[in-house]
Design a protein around this motif. Structure first.
Motif, PDB file in Angstrom:
ATOM      1  N   GLU A 114      22.243 -52.893 -25.660  1.00 43.17           N
ATOM      2  CA  GLU A 114      21.496 -51.647 -25.478  1.00 43.17           C
ATOM      3  C   GLU A 114      19.997 -51.889 -25.658  1.00 43.17           C
ATOM      4  OE1 GLU A 114      22.907 -48.123 -27.278  1.00 43.17           O
ATOM      5  OE2 GLU A 114      24.902 -48.302 -26.421  1.00 43.17           O
ATOM      6  N   ARG A 115      19.438 -52.531 -24.670  1.00 42.61           N
ATOM      7  CA  ARG A 115      17.991 -52.786 -24.607  1.00 42.61           C
ATOM      8  C   ARG A 115      17.599 -52.830 -23.140  1.00 42.61           C
ATOM      9  NH1 ARG A 115      20.142 -57.332 -26.725  1.00 42.61           N
ATOM     10  NH2 ARG A 115      19.109 -56.966 -28.722  1.00 42.61           N
ATOM     11  N   GLN A 116      16.322 -52.723 -22.873  1.00 41.94           N
ATOM     12  CA  GLN A 116      15.866 -52.853 -21.499  1.00 41.94           C
ATOM     13  C   GLN A 116      14.802 -53.926 -21.397  1.00 41.94           C
ATOM     14  OE1 GLN A 116      13.938 -49.571 -19.556  1.00 41.94           O
ATOM     15  NE2 GLN A 116      12.559 -49.130 -21.257  1.00 41.94           N
ATOM     16  N   ILE A 117      14.731 -54.530 -20.223  1.00 44.68           N
ATOM     17  CA  ILE A 117      13.682 -55.497 -19.923  1.00 44.68           C
ATOM     18  C   ILE A 117      12.893 -54.955 -18.742  1.00 44.68           C
ATOM     19  CG2 ILE A 117      13.139 -57.847 -19.214  1.00 44.68           C
ATOM     20  CD1 ILE A 117      15.658 -58.784 -20.582  1.00 44.68           C
ATOM     21  N   ILE A 118      11.597 -54.811 -18.955  1.00 44.00           N
ATOM     22  CA  ILE A 118      10.698 -54.289 -17.919  1.00 44.00           C
ATOM     23  C   ILE A 118       9.927 -55.460 -17.327  1.00 44.00           C
ATOM     24  CG2 ILE A 118       8.808 -52.707 -17.407  1.00 44.00           C
ATOM     25  CD1 ILE A 118       9.603 -51.197 -20.003  1.00 44.00           C
ATOM     26  N   ILE A 119       9.981 -55.595 -16.013  1.00 41.48           N
ATOM     27  CA  ILE A 119       9.263 -56.650 -15.320  1.00 41.48           C
ATOM     28  C   ILE A 119       8.024 -56.048 -14.667  1.00 41.48           C
ATOM     29  CG2 ILE A 119       9.453 -58.577 -13.706  1.00 41.48           C
ATOM     30  CD1 ILE A 119      11.610 -58.607 -15.871  1.00 41.48           C
ATOM     31  N   ASP A 120       6.851 -56.448 -15.143  1.00 43.17           N
ATOM     32  CA  ASP A 120       5.593 -56.007 -14.543  1.00 43.17           C
ATOM     33  C   ASP A 120       5.130 -57.055 -13.537  1.00 43.17           C
ATOM     34  OD1 ASP A 120       4.770 -53.490 -15.949  1.00 43.17           O
ATOM     35  OD2 ASP A 120       5.028 -54.775 -17.700  1.00 43.17           O
ATOM     36  N   CYS A 121       4.931 -56.647 -12.313  1.00 43.69           N
ATOM     37  CA  CYS A 121       4.508 -57.552 -11.238  1.00 43.69           C
ATOM     38  C   CYS A 121       3.158 -57.079 -10.705  1.00 43.69           C
ATOM     39  CB  CYS A 121       5.539 -57.561 -10.108  1.00 43.69           C
ATOM     40  SG  CYS A 121       7.198 -58.060 -10.637  1.00 43.69           S
ATOM     41  N   ASP A 122       2.139 -57.880 -10.937  1.00 44.52           N
ATOM     42  CA  ASP A 122       0.788 -57.520 -10.508  1.00 44.52           C
ATOM     43  C   ASP A 122       0.296 -58.514  -9.466  1.00 44.52           C
ATOM     44  OD1 ASP A 122      -0.181 -55.200 -12.274  1.00 44.52           O
ATOM     45  OD2 ASP A 122       0.707 -56.570 -13.720  1.00 44.52           O
ATOM     46  N   VAL A 123      -0.033 -58.000  -8.297  1.00 39.96           N
ATOM     47  CA  VAL A 123      -0.512 -58.840  -7.205  1.00 39.96           C
ATOM     48  C   VAL A 123      -1.983 -59.137  -7.412  1.00 39.96           C
ATOM     49  CG1 VAL A 123      -0.801 -59.054  -4.710  1.00 39.96           C
ATOM     50  CG2 VAL A 123       1.191 -57.843  -5.641  1.00 39.96           C
ATOM     51  N   VAL A 124      -2.284 -60.419  -7.598  1.00 35.75           N
ATOM     52  CA  VAL A 124      -3.664 -60.852  -7.801  1.00 35.75           C
ATOM     53  C   VAL A 124      -4.333 -61.128  -6.459  1.00 35.75           C
ATOM     54  CG1 VAL A 124      -5.124 -62.622  -8.881  1.00 35.75           C
ATOM     55  CG2 VAL A 124      -3.051 -61.825 -10.036  1.00 35.75           C
ATOM     56  N   ARG A 125      -3.554 -61.643  -5.517  1.00 40.71           N
ATOM     57  CA  ARG A 125      -4.069 -61.966  -4.186  1.00 40.71           C
ATOM     58  C   ARG A 125      -2.943 -61.743  -3.179  1.00 40.71           C
ATOM     59  NH1 ARG A 125      -7.181 -67.651  -2.683  1.00 40.71           N
ATOM     60  NH2 ARG A 125      -7.731 -67.137  -0.524  1.00 40.71           N
ATOM     61  N   ALA A 126      -3.217 -61.016  -2.124  1.00 38.76           N
ATOM     62  CA  ALA A 126      -2.177 -60.638  -1.168  1.00 38.76           C
ATOM     63  C   ALA A 126      -2.428 -61.256   0.194  1.00 38.76           C
ATOM     64  CB  ALA A 126      -2.112 -59.114  -1.047  1.00 38.76           C
ATOM     65  N   GLY A 182       2.233 -53.441  -8.905  1.00 41.41           N
ATOM     66  CA  GLY A 182       0.899 -52.943  -8.600  1.00 41.41           C
ATOM     67  C   GLY A 182       0.063 -54.031  -7.951  1.00 41.41           C
ATOM     68  N   MET A 183      -0.989 -53.596  -7.285  1.00 44.77           N
ATOM     69  CA  MET A 183      -1.887 -54.525  -6.604  1.00 44.77           C
ATOM     70  C   MET A 183      -3.305 -54.325  -7.138  1.00 44.77           C
ATOM     71  SD  MET A 183      -2.375 -55.063  -2.481  1.00 44.77           S
ATOM     72  CE  MET A 183      -0.627 -55.382  -2.280  1.00 44.77           C
ATOM     73  N   LEU A 184      -3.923 -55.398  -7.582  1.00 42.01           N
ATOM     74  CA  LEU A 184      -5.290 -55.293  -8.065  1.00 42.01           C
ATOM     75  C   LEU A 184      -6.218 -54.863  -6.927  1.00 42.01           C
ATOM     76  CD1 LEU A 184      -5.627 -58.417 -10.385  1.00 42.01           C
ATOM     77  CD2 LEU A 184      -4.934 -56.088 -10.964  1.00 42.01           C
ATOM     78  N   PRO A 185      -7.266 -54.106  -7.227  1.00 44.37           N
ATOM     79  CA  PRO A 185      -8.120 -53.557  -6.166  1.00 44.37           C
ATOM     80  C   PRO A 185      -8.636 -54.585  -5.186  1.00 44.37           C
ATOM     81  CG  PRO A 185      -8.632 -52.493  -8.243  1.00 44.37           C
ATOM     82  CD  PRO A 185      -7.658 -53.587  -8.561  1.00 44.37           C
ATOM     83  N   ARG A 186      -8.997 -55.803  -5.629  1.00 42.03           N
ATOM     84  CA  ARG A 186      -9.516 -56.779  -4.702  1.00 42.03           C
ATOM     85  C   ARG A 186      -8.513 -57.889  -4.408  1.00 42.03           C
ATOM     86  NH1 ARG A 186     -14.346 -56.371  -2.267  1.00 42.03           N
ATOM     87  NH2 ARG A 186     -13.086 -57.565  -0.794  1.00 42.03           N
ATOM     88  N   ALA A 187      -7.226 -57.544  -4.432  1.00 41.66           N
ATOM     89  CA  ALA A 187      -6.200 -58.480  -3.981  1.00 41.66           C
ATOM     90  C   ALA A 187      -6.247 -58.638  -2.465  1.00 41.66           C
ATOM     91  CB  ALA A 187      -4.810 -58.003  -4.406  1.00 41.66           C
ATOM     92  N   THR A 188      -6.929 -57.715  -1.795  1.00 40.97           N
ATOM     93  CA  THR A 188      -7.037 -57.718  -0.339  1.00 40.97           C
ATOM     94  C   THR A 188      -8.507 -57.824   0.070  1.00 40.97           C
ATOM     95  OG1 THR A 188      -7.008 -55.306  -0.442  1.00 40.97           O
ATOM     96  CG2 THR A 188      -4.923 -56.403   0.008  1.00 40.97           C
ATOM     97  N   LYS A 189      -8.737 -57.991   1.363  1.00 42.75           N
ATOM     98  CA  LYS A 189     -10.101 -58.194   1.860  1.00 42.75           C
ATOM     99  C   LYS A 189     -11.010 -57.010   1.561  1.00 42.75           C
ATOM    100  CE  LYS A 189      -9.014 -61.466   5.560  1.00 42.75           C
ATOM    101  NZ  LYS A 189      -9.076 -61.743   7.013  1.00 42.75           N
ATOM    102  N   GLU A 190     -10.446 -55.818   1.659  1.00 45.38           N
ATOM    103  CA  GLU A 190     -11.194 -54.618   1.317  1.00 45.38           C
ATOM    104  C   GLU A 190     -10.595 -54.009   0.057  1.00 45.38           C
ATOM    105  OE1 GLU A 190     -11.237 -51.960   4.594  1.00 45.38           O
ATOM    106  OE2 GLU A 190     -12.327 -53.322   5.927  1.00 45.38           O
TER     107      GLU A 190
END
Length: 246
Positions: free
Chosen positions: A110-122, A65-73
């Motif tokens: 029998e387990r899963q690993i979830i990687i959450d990737c959050d863009v703070v600045r793009a 996901g990308m944070l709302p103000r990771a970009t100029k607008e």
């Protein structure tokens, strides 16, 4: 060719991978490539999607996901629209299958690993940064499971990293930022494994088609960048593991 930021054609942006940035996650890392900043967290769960249960193997998946103000607008949150966009789905699938290439899923159990990737600045290359930082978070999560005695053997097969390459004004260049990416004649995202093999190659001509020789030059250039990324990953994992042991 002089690049707009003064880098040589074969030079990565200034890079930093900081491990253990999210203390509640089994593994985490913040990666910065120039002005692209991505926060990665790995969560280990002793449960699996229904279609995988009882098969004696685990799963690695990702959300992006990308944070709302990771970009100029401001970019509206996708949750507000009630669904993810096609680009988001495509990127998180890329991250998941790339990271799975570096893991023995049977050894994971029998387990899963979830990687959450959050863009703070793009500023270009967010999917590549997410894969590279995501692997560090994944490796540290597996290190946590190992220290807890939950793994009989190490499931990591090879480090996984990704880098962008492209042809800008006729010159192959490494690690494109947004300015270069938006004007590139050829744009590629290369996912590699530490055993000098490639996991995925996404290459697109933005104008006329490009030659096999040009693709070879880009792959050679990507290999140089990947070697630097692998070295940075190793150091971040070493530091992160030592801190968690202390």
């Amino acid at each position: 060719m002089a690049r707009h930021d003064g880098r040589a054609p074969d030079e990565l942006r200034e890079m930093q991978i900081i491990p253990n940035t999210m203390p509640f996650a089994e593994g985490s890392a913040s990666i910065r490539l120039g002005n692209t900043h991505v926060l990665c967290a790995a969560s280990a769960e002793d449960r699996l999607p229904g279609w995988l249960r009882g098969q004696g193997r685990g799963w690695v998946t990702a959300e992006y996901g990308m944070l709302p103000r990771a970009t100029k607008e401001r970019t509206p949150r996708e949750a507000a629209a009630g669904k993810q966009g096609g680009r988001t789905v495509e990127i998180q699938r890329l991250i998941g299958r790339s990271l799975r290439a570096g893991v023995d899923l049977k050894a994971l159990g029998e387990r899963q690993i979830i990687i959450d990737c959050d863009v703070v600045r793009a500023d270009g290359g967010t999917r590549c940064a997410a894969i590279t930082g995501g692997f560090v978070a994944l490796a540290l999560a597996i290190d946590t499971l190992r220290k807890q005695g939950k793994l009989q053997r190490d499931p990591l097969l090879a480090p996984i990293a990704a880098v962008s390459v492209g042809i800008v004004r006729g010159t192959p260049v490494l690690d494109l930022d947004y300015v270069e990416d938006s004007s590139a004649f050829v744009d590629c995202n290369i996912v590699g494994a530490g055993n000098e093999e490639f996991v995925e190659i996404q290459a697109t001509a933005e104008g006329k088609p490009f030659s096999q020789r040009a693709l070879g030059d880009l792959l050679d250039l990507a290999s140089l960048g990947l070697a630097e990324l692998f070295a940075a990953q190793r150091e971040a994992i070493r530091i992160g593991s030592a801190r968690s042991s202390g």
